[in-house]
Design a protein around this motif. Structure first.
Motif, PDB file in Angstrom:
ATOM      1  N   HIS A 269      -3.752   5.881   4.009  1.00 12.12           N
ATOM      2  CA  HIS A 269      -3.371   4.997   5.125  1.00 12.12           C
ATOM      3  C   HIS A 269      -4.311   5.154   6.318  1.00 12.12           C
ATOM      4  O   HIS A 269      -4.690   4.174   6.954  1.00 12.12           O
TER       5      HIS A 269
ATOM      6  N   VAL B 268       7.783  -1.275   6.650  1.00 10.61           N
ATOM      7  CA  VAL B 268       8.629  -0.086   6.572  1.00 10.61           C
ATOM      8  C   VAL B 268       7.991   0.782   5.495  1.00 10.61           C
ATOM      9  O   VAL B 268       7.494   0.277   4.505  1.00 10.61           O
ATOM     10  N   GLY B 269       7.958   2.072   5.706  1.00 12.34           N
ATOM     11  CA  GLY B 269       7.240   2.974   4.799  1.00 12.34           C
ATOM     12  C   GLY B 269       6.471   3.942   5.670  1.00 12.34           C
ATOM     13  O   GLY B 269       6.662   3.968   6.894  1.00 12.34           O
ATOM     14  N   CYS B 270       5.574   4.716   5.092  1.00  9.40           N
ATOM     15  CA  CYS B 270       4.843   5.698   5.892  1.00  9.40           C
ATOM     16  C   CYS B 270       4.081   5.055   7.035  1.00  9.40           C
ATOM     17  O   CYS B 270       3.895   5.663   8.084  1.00  9.40           O
ATOM     18  N   SER B 271       3.640   3.822   6.852  1.00 10.29           N
ATOM     19  CA  SER B 271       2.858   3.165   7.904  1.00 10.29           C
ATOM     20  C   SER B 271       3.736   2.383   8.875  1.00 10.29           C
ATOM     21  O   SER B 271       3.250   1.498   9.582  1.00 10.29           O
TER      22      SER B 271
ATOM     23  N   HIS C 232      12.302  -4.033   6.084  1.00  8.07           N
ATOM     24  CA  HIS C 232      11.704  -3.627   4.809  1.00  8.07           C
ATOM     25  C   HIS C 232      11.457  -4.828   3.882  1.00  8.07           C
ATOM     26  O   HIS C 232      12.378  -5.564   3.543  1.00  8.07           O
TER      27      HIS C 232
ATOM     28  N   ASP D   7       3.485  -0.360  -1.415  1.00  9.72           N
ATOM     29  CA  ASP D   7       3.960  -1.003  -2.649  1.00  9.72           C
ATOM     30  C   ASP D   7       5.486  -1.067  -2.725  1.00  9.72           C
ATOM     31  O   ASP D   7       6.031  -2.020  -3.281  1.00  9.72           O
ATOM     32  N   GLY D   8       6.175  -0.061  -2.182  1.00 14.60           N
ATOM     33  CA  GLY D   8       7.633  -0.165  -2.142  1.00 14.60           C
ATOM     34  C   GLY D   8       8.035  -1.373  -1.311  1.00 14.60           C
ATOM     35  O   GLY D   8       8.946  -2.131  -1.656  1.00 14.60           O
TER      36      GLY D   8
ATOM     37  N   ASN E 257      -0.137   2.914  -3.499  1.00 19.03           N
ATOM     38  CA  ASN E 257      -0.286   4.341  -3.826  1.00 19.03           C
ATOM     39  C   ASN E 257       0.665   4.728  -4.955  1.00 19.03           C
ATOM     40  O   ASN E 257       0.915   5.901  -5.188  1.00 19.03           O
TER      41      ASN E 257
ATOM     42  N   ILE F  53       3.777   4.714  -5.437  1.00 19.99           N
ATOM     43  CA  ILE F  53       4.949   5.573  -5.183  1.00 19.99           C
ATOM     44  C   ILE F  53       5.595   5.170  -3.845  1.00 19.99           C
ATOM     45  O   ILE F  53       4.972   4.494  -3.033  1.00 19.99           O
TER      46      ILE F  53
ATOM     47  N   GLY G 140       6.122   6.655  -0.685  1.00 20.99           N
ATOM     48  CA  GLY G 140       5.680   7.866  -0.006  1.00 20.99           C
ATOM     49  C   GLY G 140       6.712   8.379   0.986  1.00 20.99           C
ATOM     50  O   GLY G 140       7.170   9.519   0.911  1.00 20.99           O
TER      51      GLY G 140
ATOM     52  N   THR H   3       9.878   8.061   1.625  1.00 19.14           N
ATOM     53  CA  THR H   3      11.248   8.506   1.349  1.00 19.14           C
ATOM     54  C   THR H   3      11.336   9.622   0.319  1.00 19.14           C
ATOM     55  O   THR H   3      12.413   9.944  -0.156  1.00 19.14           O
TER      56      THR H   3
END
Ligand SMILES: Cc1ncc(C[n+]2csc(CCOP(=O)(O)OP(=O)(O)O)c2C)c(N)n1
Ligand code: SF4
Length: 266
Positions: free
Chosen positions: A44, A70-73, A89, A114-115, A142, A144, A146, A148
Protein backbone atom coordinates in the motif's frame (compact mmCIF):
# COMPACT_ATOMS: atom_id res chain seq x y z
CA UNK A 1 16.87 24.85 -5.78
CA UNK A 2 19.77 24.05 -3.42
CA UNK A 3 18.13 23.00 -0.15
CA UNK A 4 20.28 21.84 2.79
CA UNK A 5 20.77 18.10 2.52
CA UNK A 6 21.77 15.74 5.33
CA UNK A 7 23.11 12.19 5.18
CA UNK A 8 20.76 9.62 6.62
CA UNK A 9 22.95 6.56 7.17
CA UNK A 10 23.62 5.62 10.78
CA UNK A 11 27.29 6.58 10.83
CA UNK A 12 26.85 10.02 9.26
CA UNK A 13 23.35 10.86 10.43
CA UNK A 14 22.71 14.58 10.28
CA UNK A 15 25.94 15.47 8.45
CA UNK A 16 25.24 18.27 6.02
CA UNK A 17 26.05 17.48 2.40
CA UNK A 18 28.04 19.96 0.35
CA UNK A 19 25.77 22.84 -0.59
CA UNK A 20 26.64 22.39 -4.24
CA UNK A 21 24.65 19.21 -4.32
CA UNK A 22 21.24 19.47 -5.85
CA UNK A 23 18.29 17.55 -4.49
CA UNK A 24 16.92 15.26 -7.20
CA UNK A 25 14.44 13.16 -5.26
CA UNK A 26 12.05 14.17 -2.51
CA UNK A 27 8.61 13.62 -1.08
CA UNK A 28 5.99 15.04 -3.46
CA UNK A 29 3.68 17.79 -2.17
CA UNK A 30 0.81 15.45 -2.88
CA UNK A 31 1.82 13.35 0.15
CA UNK A 32 1.31 14.76 3.63
CA UNK A 33 4.14 14.58 6.17
CA UNK A 34 2.28 11.96 8.19
CA UNK A 35 4.18 8.62 8.40
CA UNK A 36 2.29 5.67 6.91
CA UNK A 37 0.76 3.27 9.43
CA UNK A 38 1.24 0.28 7.09
CA UNK A 39 3.27 -2.77 8.14
CA UNK A 40 6.90 -2.84 6.94
CA UNK A 41 7.02 -4.19 3.40
CA UNK A 42 3.33 -3.54 2.66
CA UNK A 43 2.54 -2.67 -0.95
CA UNK A 44 0.00 0.00 0.00
CA UNK A 45 2.74 2.49 0.92
CA UNK A 46 4.49 2.11 -2.42
CA UNK A 47 1.24 2.40 -4.36
CA UNK A 48 0.35 5.55 -2.41
CA UNK A 49 3.73 7.02 -3.24
CA UNK A 50 3.53 6.18 -6.96
CA UNK A 51 -0.02 7.45 -7.31
CA UNK A 52 0.81 10.71 -5.58
CA UNK A 53 3.98 11.17 -7.65
CA UNK A 54 1.89 10.81 -10.81
CA UNK A 55 -0.68 13.35 -9.61
CA UNK A 56 2.14 15.77 -8.71
CA UNK A 57 3.89 15.31 -12.05
CA UNK A 58 0.68 15.76 -14.03
CA UNK A 59 0.01 18.94 -12.03
CA UNK A 60 -3.52 17.85 -11.14
CA UNK A 61 -3.34 17.98 -7.33
CA UNK A 62 -6.13 20.59 -7.12
CA UNK A 63 -8.24 18.80 -9.74
CA UNK A 64 -8.20 15.30 -8.29
CA UNK A 65 -10.63 13.66 -5.89
CA UNK A 66 -9.86 10.24 -4.40
CA UNK A 67 -12.28 7.84 -2.80
CA UNK A 68 -10.78 5.98 0.16
CA UNK A 69 -11.87 2.42 0.91
CA UNK A 70 -12.50 0.28 3.94
CA UNK A 71 -9.54 -1.99 4.67
CA UNK A 72 -5.94 -1.27 5.62
CA UNK A 73 -5.94 1.79 3.37
CA UNK A 74 -8.99 3.24 5.12
CA UNK A 75 -6.81 6.16 6.21
CA UNK A 76 -5.55 6.93 2.69
CA UNK A 77 -7.06 10.38 3.09
CA UNK A 78 -4.56 11.10 5.87
CA UNK A 79 -1.64 10.64 3.48
CA UNK A 80 -2.92 11.81 0.13
CA UNK A 81 -2.77 15.58 0.07
CA UNK A 82 -5.74 15.98 -2.27
CA UNK A 83 -9.50 16.12 -1.82
CA UNK A 84 -10.68 12.74 -0.56
CA UNK A 85 -14.00 11.16 0.35
CA UNK A 86 -14.43 8.04 2.46
CA UNK A 87 -16.92 5.39 1.33
CA UNK A 88 -18.64 2.49 3.08
CA UNK A 89 -17.15 -0.96 2.55
CA UNK A 90 -17.30 -1.92 -1.13
CA UNK A 91 -19.03 1.25 -2.24
CA UNK A 92 -16.03 3.30 -3.36
CA UNK A 93 -16.78 3.03 -7.08
CA UNK A 94 -20.43 4.00 -6.48
CA UNK A 95 -19.29 7.05 -4.52
CA UNK A 96 -16.73 7.82 -7.23
CA UNK A 97 -19.54 7.65 -9.79
CA UNK A 98 -21.55 10.23 -7.87
CA UNK A 99 -18.57 12.55 -7.41
CA UNK A 100 -17.56 12.32 -11.06
CA UNK A 101 -21.09 12.96 -12.32
CA UNK A 102 -21.46 16.03 -10.16
CA UNK A 103 -17.94 17.27 -10.97
CA UNK A 104 -17.18 15.86 -14.44
CA UNK A 105 -14.11 18.03 -14.96
CA UNK A 106 -12.31 16.64 -11.89
CA UNK A 107 -10.07 13.60 -12.02
CA UNK A 108 -11.68 10.94 -9.84
CA UNK A 109 -10.25 7.64 -8.62
CA UNK A 110 -11.31 4.91 -6.23
CA UNK A 111 -8.62 3.08 -4.25
CA UNK A 112 -9.71 -0.35 -3.04
CA UNK A 113 -8.39 -3.63 -1.66
CA UNK A 114 -9.64 -7.00 -2.87
CA UNK A 115 -11.96 -7.58 0.08
CA UNK A 116 -13.45 -4.18 -0.66
CA UNK A 117 -13.62 -4.31 -4.45
CA UNK A 118 -13.93 -8.03 -5.19
CA UNK A 119 -16.06 -9.24 -2.27
CA UNK A 120 -18.33 -6.74 -0.58
CA UNK A 121 -18.25 -4.37 -3.56
CA UNK A 122 -18.59 -6.92 -6.38
CA UNK A 123 -21.89 -5.50 -7.58
CA UNK A 124 -20.72 -1.89 -7.46
CA UNK A 125 -17.51 -2.83 -9.27
CA UNK A 126 -19.23 -4.65 -12.12
CA UNK A 127 -21.93 -2.05 -12.65
CA UNK A 128 -19.55 0.90 -12.42
CA UNK A 129 -17.41 -0.58 -15.19
CA UNK A 130 -20.46 -1.69 -17.17
CA UNK A 131 -21.69 1.90 -17.17
CA UNK A 132 -18.25 2.96 -18.33
CA UNK A 133 -17.96 5.60 -15.62
CA UNK A 134 -15.14 7.93 -16.55
CA UNK A 135 -13.02 7.20 -13.48
CA UNK A 136 -9.86 5.33 -12.48
CA UNK A 137 -10.39 2.29 -10.29
CA UNK A 138 -7.16 1.33 -8.53
CA UNK A 139 -7.40 -2.23 -7.22
CA UNK A 140 -4.88 -3.54 -4.68
CA UNK A 141 -4.89 -7.32 -4.91
CA UNK A 142 -3.01 -8.79 -1.96
CA UNK A 143 -5.06 -11.97 -2.03
CA UNK A 144 -6.34 -11.55 1.51
CA UNK A 145 -8.31 -9.38 3.93
CA UNK A 146 -5.36 -7.58 5.50
CA UNK A 147 -6.99 -5.26 8.01
CA UNK A 148 -9.27 -7.72 9.73
CA UNK A 149 -6.75 -10.49 10.36
CA UNK A 150 -5.90 -12.25 7.13
CA UNK A 151 -9.16 -13.91 6.15
CA UNK A 152 -9.67 -15.51 2.74
CA UNK A 153 -10.63 -13.10 -0.05
CA UNK A 154 -12.15 -13.93 -3.46
CA UNK A 155 -8.61 -13.51 -4.81
CA UNK A 156 -6.91 -15.96 -2.39
CA UNK A 157 -5.06 -18.73 -4.23
CA UNK A 158 -6.08 -22.39 -4.28
CA UNK A 159 -4.41 -24.00 -1.28
CA UNK A 160 -3.66 -20.64 0.33
CA UNK A 161 -3.68 -20.84 4.11
CA UNK A 162 -5.57 -17.94 5.64
CA UNK A 163 -7.22 -17.43 9.01
CA UNK A 164 -10.52 -18.68 7.52
CA UNK A 165 -8.96 -21.42 5.37
CA UNK A 166 -6.50 -23.01 7.81
CA UNK A 167 -6.19 -26.13 5.61
CA UNK A 168 -5.75 -24.06 2.45
CA UNK A 169 -8.38 -22.69 0.08
CA UNK A 170 -10.43 -25.57 -1.29
CA UNK A 171 -12.11 -24.81 -4.64
CA UNK A 172 -14.76 -27.51 -4.17
CA UNK A 173 -15.89 -25.81 -0.99
CA UNK A 174 -15.46 -22.08 -1.65
CA UNK A 175 -14.86 -21.70 -5.37
CA UNK A 176 -11.76 -20.64 -7.29
CA UNK A 177 -9.89 -17.33 -7.17
CA UNK A 178 -11.71 -14.64 -9.14
CA UNK A 179 -9.69 -12.82 -11.76
CA UNK A 180 -11.65 -9.63 -11.45
CA UNK A 181 -9.65 -7.62 -14.01
CA UNK A 182 -10.03 -10.35 -16.65
CA UNK A 183 -13.78 -10.46 -16.07
CA UNK A 184 -14.14 -6.71 -16.35
CA UNK A 185 -12.46 -6.70 -19.77
CA UNK A 186 -15.64 -8.27 -21.16
CA UNK A 187 -17.63 -5.14 -20.36
CA UNK A 188 -17.72 -2.49 -23.10
CA UNK A 189 -17.38 0.26 -20.47
CA UNK A 190 -13.86 -0.95 -19.59
CA UNK A 191 -11.53 1.22 -21.66
CA UNK A 192 -8.16 0.30 -20.23
CA UNK A 193 -7.44 -2.64 -17.94
CA UNK A 194 -3.95 -3.51 -16.74
CA UNK A 195 -2.24 -5.53 -14.00
CA UNK A 196 0.97 -4.28 -12.38
CA UNK A 197 3.24 -4.84 -9.36
CA UNK A 198 5.20 -2.65 -6.94
CA UNK A 199 7.70 -5.01 -5.32
CA UNK A 200 10.55 -4.17 -7.70
CA UNK A 201 11.77 -0.95 -9.38
CA UNK A 202 10.74 -2.05 -12.89
CA UNK A 203 7.25 -2.75 -11.64
CA UNK A 204 7.04 0.67 -10.00
CA UNK A 205 8.06 2.37 -13.25
CA UNK A 206 5.45 0.44 -15.24
CA UNK A 207 2.73 1.19 -12.71
CA UNK A 208 3.59 4.84 -12.98
CA UNK A 209 3.19 4.76 -16.75
CA UNK A 210 -0.11 2.89 -16.43
CA UNK A 211 -1.48 5.50 -14.02
CA UNK A 212 -0.41 8.35 -16.27
CA UNK A 213 -2.24 6.69 -19.17
CA UNK A 214 -5.34 6.16 -17.04
CA UNK A 215 -5.49 9.84 -16.08
CA UNK A 216 -4.94 10.86 -19.71
CA UNK A 217 -7.80 8.63 -20.84
CA UNK A 218 -9.98 10.10 -18.12
CA UNK A 219 -9.20 13.57 -19.44
CA UNK A 220 -10.31 12.36 -22.87
CA UNK A 221 -13.54 11.00 -21.29
CA UNK A 222 -12.94 7.46 -22.56
CA UNK A 223 -14.60 5.39 -19.82
CA UNK A 224 -13.42 3.29 -16.93
CA UNK A 225 -9.72 2.62 -16.46
CA UNK A 226 -8.99 -0.29 -14.14
CA UNK A 227 -5.47 -0.68 -12.75
CA UNK A 228 -4.83 -3.76 -10.64
CA UNK A 229 -1.71 -3.99 -8.49
CA UNK A 230 -0.66 -7.43 -7.27
CA UNK A 231 0.61 -6.42 -3.86
CA UNK A 232 2.11 -7.96 -0.76
CA UNK A 233 0.76 -8.31 2.76
CA UNK A 234 3.59 -9.57 5.00
CA UNK A 235 1.42 -9.57 8.13
CA UNK A 236 -1.61 -11.28 6.59
CA UNK A 237 0.55 -13.83 4.81
CA UNK A 238 2.66 -14.34 7.95
CA UNK A 239 5.90 -13.83 6.01
CA UNK A 240 8.84 -11.47 6.12
CA UNK A 241 8.75 -8.70 3.51
CA UNK A 242 11.50 -10.52 1.56
CA UNK A 243 9.55 -13.79 1.59
CA UNK A 244 6.52 -11.99 0.16
CA UNK A 245 8.52 -11.03 -2.94
CA UNK A 246 9.25 -14.68 -3.68
CA UNK A 247 5.63 -15.59 -2.95
CA UNK A 248 4.33 -12.99 -5.38
CA UNK A 249 6.69 -14.11 -8.12
CA UNK A 250 6.28 -17.86 -7.65
CA UNK A 251 2.69 -18.18 -6.50
CA UNK A 252 0.66 -15.10 -7.36
CA UNK A 253 1.91 -14.08 -10.77
CA UNK A 254 1.13 -17.43 -12.45
CA UNK A 255 -2.49 -16.85 -11.41
CA UNK A 256 -2.46 -13.10 -12.01
CA UNK A 257 -0.11 -12.51 -14.96
CA UNK A 258 1.18 -9.00 -15.45
CA UNK A 259 0.56 -6.62 -18.30
CA UNK A 260 -2.22 -4.90 -20.18
CA UNK A 261 -5.42 -6.91 -20.42
CA UNK A 262 -7.44 -4.45 -22.49
CA UNK A 263 -6.07 -1.48 -24.38
CA UNK A 264 -7.63 0.94 -26.85
CA UNK A 265 -7.22 -0.14 -30.48
CA UNK A 266 -5.48 3.03 -31.65
C1 LIG B 1 -20.05 -3.84 5.75
C2 LIG B 1 -18.74 -4.21 6.41
N1 LIG B 1 -18.40 -5.52 6.51
C3 LIG B 1 -17.21 -5.87 7.03
C4 LIG B 1 -16.36 -4.92 7.52
C5 LIG B 1 -15.05 -5.34 8.16
N2 LIG B 1 -13.90 -5.14 7.33
C6 LIG B 1 -13.13 -4.03 7.45
S1 LIG B 1 -11.77 -4.09 6.49
C7 LIG B 1 -12.19 -5.63 5.90
C8 LIG B 1 -11.30 -6.35 4.92
C9 LIG B 1 -10.53 -5.47 4.02
O1 LIG B 1 -9.75 -6.21 3.15
P1 LIG B 1 -9.24 -5.63 1.79
O2 LIG B 1 -10.30 -4.83 1.14
O3 LIG B 1 -8.69 -6.76 1.00
O4 LIG B 1 -8.12 -4.59 2.19
P2 LIG B 1 -6.68 -4.78 2.87
O5 LIG B 1 -6.93 -4.61 4.34
O6 LIG B 1 -6.17 -6.14 2.51
O7 LIG B 1 -5.88 -3.69 2.29
C10 LIG B 1 -13.38 -6.06 6.45
C11 LIG B 1 -14.01 -7.36 6.17
C12 LIG B 1 -16.74 -3.57 7.42
N3 LIG B 1 -15.94 -2.58 7.84
N4 LIG B 1 -17.94 -3.24 6.86
S1 SF4 C 1 -2.03 -6.12 7.23
FE1 SF4 C 1 -1.20 -6.41 5.17
S2 SF4 C 1 -2.29 -4.93 3.82
FE2 SF4 C 1 -2.57 -4.33 5.97
S3 SF4 C 1 -0.95 -2.83 6.40
FE3 SF4 C 1 -0.22 -4.83 7.07
S4 SF4 C 1 0.90 -5.66 5.32
FE4 SF4 C 1 -0.39 -3.97 4.57
Amino acid sequence: MNEKLYLEDEENLGTQVDENYEQVYCRPDTLTDIPFHYCPGCGHSVVHRVLMEVIAELGIQEETIGIAPVGCSVFAYNYMNIDMQEAAHGRASAVATGVKRVLPDKYVFSYQGDGDLAAIGTAETIHTVNRGENILMLFINNGIYGMTGGQMAPTSLIGQVTSTSPYGRDAAQVGSPIKIADMLCLLPGAYYVTRQIVHNPGGVRKLKKALIKAFEYQKQKKGTCFVEVVSNCPSGWKMTPVETIKYIEEQMLPMYPLGDLKVPKN
